[in-house]
Scaffold this motif. Structure first.
Motif, PDB file in Angstrom:
ATOM      1  N   VAL A  74      55.629   2.072  41.560  1.00  0.00           N
ATOM      2  CA  VAL A  74      55.279   2.093  40.139  1.00  0.00           C
ATOM      3  C   VAL A  74      54.773   0.729  39.662  1.00  0.00           C
ATOM      4  O   VAL A  74      55.422  -0.295  39.863  1.00  0.00           O
ATOM      5  N   ALA A  75      53.590   0.739  39.036  1.00  0.00           N
ATOM      6  CA  ALA A  75      53.022  -0.486  38.458  1.00  0.00           C
ATOM      7  C   ALA A  75      52.728  -0.328  36.976  1.00  0.00           C
ATOM      8  O   ALA A  75      52.644  -1.315  36.245  1.00  0.00           O
ATOM      9  N   ALA A  76      52.543   0.917  36.519  1.00  0.00           N
ATOM     10  CA  ALA A  76      52.205   1.156  35.114  1.00  0.00           C
ATOM     11  C   ALA A  76      52.650   2.558  34.721  1.00  0.00           C
ATOM     12  O   ALA A  76      52.925   3.406  35.579  1.00  0.00           O
ATOM     13  N   ALA A  77      52.718   2.783  33.411  1.00  0.00           N
ATOM     14  CA  ALA A  77      53.094   4.090  32.889  1.00  0.00           C
ATOM     15  C   ALA A  77      52.208   4.421  31.701  1.00  0.00           C
ATOM     16  O   ALA A  77      51.860   3.545  30.910  1.00  0.00           O
ATOM     17  N   ASP A  78      51.838   5.691  31.601  1.00  0.00           N
ATOM     18  CA  ASP A  78      51.051   6.175  30.466  1.00  0.00           C
ATOM     19  C   ASP A  78      51.968   6.885  29.470  1.00  0.00           C
ATOM     20  O   ASP A  78      52.792   7.718  29.872  1.00  0.00           O
ATOM     21  N   TYR A  79      51.791   6.571  28.194  1.00  0.00           N
ATOM     22  CA  TYR A  79      52.614   7.172  27.131  1.00  0.00           C
ATOM     23  C   TYR A  79      51.729   7.647  25.989  1.00  0.00           C
ATOM     24  O   TYR A  79      50.667   7.074  25.726  1.00  0.00           O
ATOM     25  N   LEU A  91      60.003   6.691  16.365  1.00  0.00           N
ATOM     26  CA  LEU A  91      58.965   7.090  17.304  1.00  0.00           C
ATOM     27  C   LEU A  91      59.314   8.355  18.078  1.00  0.00           C
ATOM     28  O   LEU A  91      60.476   8.586  18.434  1.00  0.00           O
ATOM     29  N   LEU A  92      58.294   9.138  18.334  1.00  0.00           N
ATOM     30  CA  LEU A  92      58.365  10.249  19.287  1.00  0.00           C
ATOM     31  C   LEU A  92      57.538   9.830  20.493  1.00  0.00           C
ATOM     32  O   LEU A  92      56.324   9.665  20.395  1.00  0.00           O
ATOM     33  N   ILE A  93      58.207   9.644  21.644  1.00  0.00           N
ATOM     34  CA  ILE A  93      57.551   9.070  22.823  1.00  0.00           C
ATOM     35  C   ILE A  93      57.522  10.099  23.949  1.00  0.00           C
ATOM     36  O   ILE A  93      58.538  10.712  24.272  1.00  0.00           O
ATOM     37  N   HIS A  94      56.346  10.256  24.531  1.00  0.00           N
ATOM     38  CA  HIS A  94      56.159  11.188  25.640  1.00  0.00           C
ATOM     39  C   HIS A  94      55.509  10.428  26.795  1.00  0.00           C
ATOM     40  O   HIS A  94      54.445   9.808  26.622  1.00  0.00           O
ATOM     41  N   ARG A  95      56.154  10.462  27.968  1.00  0.00           N
ATOM     42  CA  ARG A  95      55.563   9.791  29.128  1.00  0.00           C
ATOM     43  C   ARG A  95      54.621  10.768  29.839  1.00  0.00           C
ATOM     44  O   ARG A  95      55.041  11.825  30.278  1.00  0.00           O
ATOM     45  N   LYS A  96      53.367  10.368  29.939  1.00  0.00           N
ATOM     46  CA  LYS A  96      52.349  11.228  30.542  1.00  0.00           C
ATOM     47  C   LYS A  96      52.348  11.140  32.065  1.00  0.00           C
ATOM     48  O   LYS A  96      52.172  12.147  32.749  1.00  0.00           O
ATOM     49  N   ASP A  97      52.523   9.915  32.588  1.00  0.00           N
ATOM     50  CA  ASP A  97      52.445   9.756  34.042  1.00  0.00           C
ATOM     51  C   ASP A  97      52.940   8.373  34.447  1.00  0.00           C
ATOM     52  O   ASP A  97      53.034   7.460  33.613  1.00  0.00           O
ATOM     53  N   LEU A  98      53.243   8.250  35.732  1.00  0.00           N
ATOM     54  CA  LEU A  98      53.558   6.968  36.350  1.00  0.00           C
ATOM     55  C   LEU A  98      52.469   6.672  37.369  1.00  0.00           C
ATOM     56  O   LEU A  98      51.992   7.580  38.071  1.00  0.00           O
ATOM     57  N   LEU A  99      52.088   5.381  37.457  1.00  0.00           N
ATOM     58  CA  LEU A  99      50.926   5.027  38.262  1.00  0.00           C
ATOM     59  C   LEU A  99      51.213   3.866  39.197  1.00  0.00           C
ATOM     60  O   LEU A  99      52.029   2.992  38.887  1.00  0.00           O
ATOM     61  N   ALA A 100      50.518   3.874  40.330  1.00  0.00           N
ATOM     62  CA  ALA A 100      50.538   2.753  41.264  1.00  0.00           C
ATOM     63  C   ALA A 100      49.236   1.984  41.132  1.00  0.00           C
ATOM     64  O   ALA A 100      48.213   2.530  40.699  1.00  0.00           O
ATOM     65  N   ASN A 101      49.266   0.717  41.509  1.00  0.00           N
ATOM     66  CA  ASN A 101      48.065  -0.125  41.479  1.00  0.00           C
ATOM     67  C   ASN A 101      47.552  -0.286  42.911  1.00  0.00           C
ATOM     68  O   ASN A 101      48.184  -0.923  43.741  1.00  0.00           O
ATOM     69  N   THR A 102      46.399   0.313  43.198  1.00  0.00           N
ATOM     70  CA  THR A 102      45.819   0.192  44.530  1.00  0.00           C
ATOM     71  C   THR A 102      44.756  -0.910  44.583  1.00  0.00           C
ATOM     72  O   THR A 102      44.105  -1.094  45.613  1.00  0.00           O
ATOM     73  N   GLY A 103      44.581  -1.626  43.480  1.00  0.00           N
ATOM     74  CA  GLY A 103      43.667  -2.755  43.445  1.00  0.00           C
ATOM     75  C   GLY A 103      44.438  -4.063  43.549  1.00  0.00           C
ATOM     76  O   GLY A 103      45.422  -4.177  44.279  1.00  0.00           O
ATOM     77  N   THR A 104      44.024  -5.051  42.799  1.00  0.00           N
ATOM     78  CA  THR A 104      44.695  -6.344  42.770  1.00  0.00           C
ATOM     79  C   THR A 104      45.275  -6.569  41.380  1.00  0.00           C
ATOM     80  O   THR A 104      45.011  -5.812  40.440  1.00  0.00           O
TER      81      THR A 104
END
Length: 246
Positions: free
Chosen positions: A109-114, A217-230
């Protein structure tokens, strides 16, 4: 064989914590007759790991856990069997085989979308010369964009043991408005640094001289992401993309 499971969390089950989710899946995997492997030793346990704990009260469609199995049915059949034993509030969305040498979900995990919205009457407000008190600020989106476009956004991040100054700007990778009352954010996530949407919105409210109300706030997590770049040129990919359907 390594398997990555993506699941959603919603409804009343958004109020159960991470440890309860772990116990829930331990029982669900047994009931669904998934051939999960166990660790060796005096106290064997199911081989599973979760990507990133979701805060209590948040909903999500992008939760992940990795397991190891001896053998498995197809992705379609495994999803069907798992969902057949699930209570309302958690749905299995995908069941995919990972390459043998792939990183586990937690370390990837490197980032998350909300997506973030306000409860009714709890959005930003401003004082109007035409009224005796505050009224909803219909231009808060532009103010939030001004906040986001600053070269730096320093805040004090508090933990249980200490507090430190953090520049939020490098950790807000994207910010946009998919609808009039919803904010999309892509934020840094993971073990090294984990930025929550609440922290960003609290800093925004502070920047316009207001204090955000508790539970605004009403918070919804859309996805978890990996960083395949730098780090300098990140390329974000959903954790779901690293596996293949069986």
């Amino acid at each position: 064989m390594k398997i990555r499971i993506r699941f959603s969390k919603y409804g009343v089950l958004k109020f159960i914590g991470h440890l309860d989710v772990m116990r829930y899946f331990q029982k669900a995997l047994r009931r669904a007759d998934i051939d999960i492997l166990y660790s060796s030793g005096y106290s064997p346990h199911q081989i599973m790991s979760f990507a990133s704990p979701l805060g209590v009260g948040l909903t999500s469609e992008g939760e992940y856990m990795d397991i190891e199995v001896g053998h498995t049915d197809s992705s379609k059949e495994s999803i069907r069997r798992l969902n057949a034993v699930m209570a309302e509030g958690i749905d299995v969305l995908s069941y995919r085989e990972l390459p043998e040498k792939s990183q586990n979900a937690m370390s990837s995990v490197a980032a998350a979308d909300y997506t973030v919205s306000f409860r009714e009457g709890m959005g930003p407000a401003l004082l109007s010369a035409d009224t005796a008190g505050p009224h909803p600020d219909t231009d808060w989106q532009n103010k939030l964009l001004d906040f986001y476009n600053q070269p730096s956004v320093f805040i004090t991040k508090k933990t249980k043991k200490s507090e430190r100054e953090v520049d939020l700007k490098p950790h807000i990778h994207e910010l946009s408005f998919p609808s009039d009352d919803t904010v999309f954010m892509r934020l840094t996530a993971g073990s090294a640094e984990n930025i929550k949407p609440e922290l960003v919105m609290e800093a925004f409210f502070s920047s316009i001289g207001q204090e955000m109300k508790p539970h605004a706030l009403l918070i919804h997590r859309k996805d978890l992401l990996a960083n395949t770049g730098t780090e300098e040129q990140p390329v974000y990919r959903s954790l779901d993309d690293f596996g293949e359907d069986i």
